[in-house]
Design an enzyme around this catalytic site. Structure first.
Site, mmCIF file in Angstrom:
data_model
loop_
_atom_site.group_PDB
_atom_site.id
_atom_site.type_symbol
_atom_site.label_atom_id
_atom_site.label_comp_id
_atom_site.label_asym_id
_atom_site.label_seq_id
_atom_site.Cartn_x
_atom_site.Cartn_y
_atom_site.Cartn_z
ATOM 1 N N GLY A 1 0.835 -1.187 0.000
ATOM 2 C CA GLY A 1 0.000 0.000 0.000
ATOM 3 C C GLY A 1 0.878 1.247 0.000
ATOM 4 O O GLY A 1 1.476 1.570 -1.009
ATOM 5 N N SER B 1 6.474 -4.381 -2.183
ATOM 6 C CA SER B 1 6.082 -3.031 -2.548
ATOM 7 C C SER B 1 6.257 -2.114 -1.341
ATOM 8 O O SER B 1 7.362 -2.010 -0.798
ATOM 9 C CB SER B 1 4.651 -3.043 -3.090
ATOM 10 O OG SER B 1 4.345 -1.849 -3.762
ATOM 11 N N TRP B 2 5.198 -1.421 -0.865
ATOM 12 C CA TRP B 2 5.334 -0.644 0.361
ATOM 13 C C TRP B 2 5.789 -1.529 1.517
ATOM 14 O O TRP B 2 6.490 -1.067 2.433
ATOM 15 C CB TRP B 2 4.013 0.041 0.712
ATOM 16 C CG TRP B 2 3.969 0.528 2.133
ATOM 17 C CD1 TRP B 2 3.306 -0.045 3.174
ATOM 18 C CD2 TRP B 2 4.648 1.676 2.672
ATOM 19 N NE1 TRP B 2 3.522 0.675 4.337
ATOM 20 C CE2 TRP B 2 4.341 1.736 4.049
ATOM 21 C CE3 TRP B 2 5.477 2.652 2.118
ATOM 22 C CZ2 TRP B 2 4.836 2.735 4.878
ATOM 23 C CZ3 TRP B 2 5.973 3.652 2.946
ATOM 24 C CH2 TRP B 2 5.646 3.680 4.311
ATOM 25 N N ASP C 1 8.199 -4.820 -14.019
ATOM 26 C CA ASP C 1 7.446 -4.141 -12.979
ATOM 27 C C ASP C 1 7.322 -2.663 -13.355
ATOM 28 O O ASP C 1 8.318 -1.937 -13.401
ATOM 29 C CB ASP C 1 8.175 -4.297 -11.637
ATOM 30 C CG ASP C 1 7.371 -3.801 -10.448
ATOM 31 O OD1 ASP C 1 6.509 -2.920 -10.634
ATOM 32 O OD2 ASP C 1 7.618 -4.288 -9.328
ATOM 33 N N HIS D 1 4.618 -6.624 -11.179
ATOM 34 C CA HIS D 1 4.736 -6.218 -9.785
ATOM 35 C C HIS D 1 4.047 -7.166 -8.804
ATOM 36 O O HIS D 1 4.474 -7.284 -7.657
ATOM 37 C CB HIS D 1 4.128 -4.815 -9.637
ATOM 38 C CG HIS D 1 4.269 -4.216 -8.281
ATOM 39 N ND1 HIS D 1 5.481 -3.791 -7.772
ATOM 40 C CD2 HIS D 1 3.339 -3.955 -7.305
ATOM 41 C CE1 HIS D 1 5.304 -3.291 -6.562
ATOM 42 N NE2 HIS D 1 4.017 -3.381 -6.248
#
Length: 323
Positions: A43, A110-111, A265, A293
């Site tokens: 996120g 990711s985050w 990605d 991704h």
């Protein structure tokens, strides 16, 4: 090709009060005596689900998942109050202490890779190893690429839907324009902006189009938390100092890490993973051909399951057959 482990249910669930007004959802699954691993979701604002537990052998791992402030089953939903990177790092420490864990493995995409790196650099003594996917270093050029100009050239059709909620005269700074709507009092405008923001991410997350991934991001409850919290973080430079994660990588130089990154990605370009790997002596970089991704893509999923088995093998001193 390794696939996800079978779906399992938690053996314990916790509601952990942290700084008001936040109460975190935390659960544990797998083996209570196993190697502790913390699943750090993306996120920010994404939340965990049943899939989050399935990258790990439940016979080897004590699997901890939690929903970060404002998202998933944590409350209050989509709240931006007292919601910064420092707060989330403190929450992870609180969870570790609450569960009586000395050290754990961090698994983040990711985050989740951002937050895992930030936590490990703050508390390296509490980390065994890191498994990271889709590296996001939260630098201005990365945010500009995805939310202003760059990825827009690869997906001009999807981009038109992303910018649709924003009048032409405000498109010179799309993140600020979105922030105004996502934090405004007009609920219809807020929901329209939230869905457009979240769907842009969902539609670009995979190399091959995935209806399931897009539907996941389009769910309005999830989209509202993700859009509001992401935008809140990104207009504030993710509450990190400039280039902090690369600057401080020396603090985790001794820790083993496996980096998994799709070659195609678009959300977090491969350059991020390459630069992190170059700066981190203890890391291994796996570039996944024919992947973007998303952790759900076959090549990425395979690499992550193998990485979790590999880390368990190293830390638990198992034979290859056992791991």
């Amino acid at each position: 090709m390794q696939t996800l482990h079978p779906e399992i249910k938690p053996y314990a669930r916790h509601e952990l009060a942290v700084e008001a007004p936040h109460v975190l959802y935390v659960d544990e699954s797998g083996s209570p005596g196993g190697l502790p691993v913390l699943f750090v979701h993306g996120g920010p604002g994404g939340g965990c689900d049943a899939l989050s537990r399935r990258f790990f052998d439940p016979n080897l791992y004590r699997i901890i998942t939690f929903d970060q402030r404002g998202c998933g089953r944590s409350t209050p939903h989509a709240s931006l109050e007292n919601n910064t990177t420092a707060h989330l790092i403190a929450d992870m420490q609180r969870i570790r202490e609450y569960l009586g864990i000395d050290k754990w493995v961090l698994f983040g995409g990711s985050w989740g890779s951002t937050l895992s790196l930030a936590y490990a650099q703050a508390y390296p003594e509490n980390v065994h190893a890191l498994i990271l996917r889709g590296i996001f270093l939260c630098r201005p050029q990365e945010l500009s690429w995805f939310y202003q100009e760059g990825a827009s050239r690869l997906f001009p059709d999807y981009w038109q839907d992303f910018i649709a909620p924003i009048p032409p005269e405000e498109r010179g700074d799309l993140m600020q324009a979105y922030y105004k709507r996502l934090t405004g009092t007009d609920q219809i405008a807020q929901m329209y902006a939230a869905k457009a923001w979240s769907c842009w991410e969902g539609r670009t997350a995979t190399l091959r189009p995935s209806h399931d991934v897009v539907e996941h991001f389009a769910d309005i409850h999830r989209a509202l938390a993700m859009a509001r919290i992401e935008c809140h973080y990104f207009v504030n430079q993710s509450f990190l100092e400039p280039n902090q994660l690369l600057r401080d990588v020396h603090k985790i130089a001794h820790l083993p890490g496996i980096i998994v990154h799709g070659r195609y990605d678009v959300i977090c370009p491969l350059e991020n993973a390459w630069q992190l790997h170059e700066a981190w002596p203890g890391s291994e970089l796996q570039i996944i051909r024919e992947a973007g991704h998303s952790a759900t893509e076959p090549g990425i999923c395979d690499a992550l399951v193998r990485a979790a088995n590999d880390i368990a093998h190293r830390l638990l001193d198992l034979s290859p057959e056992d791991a």
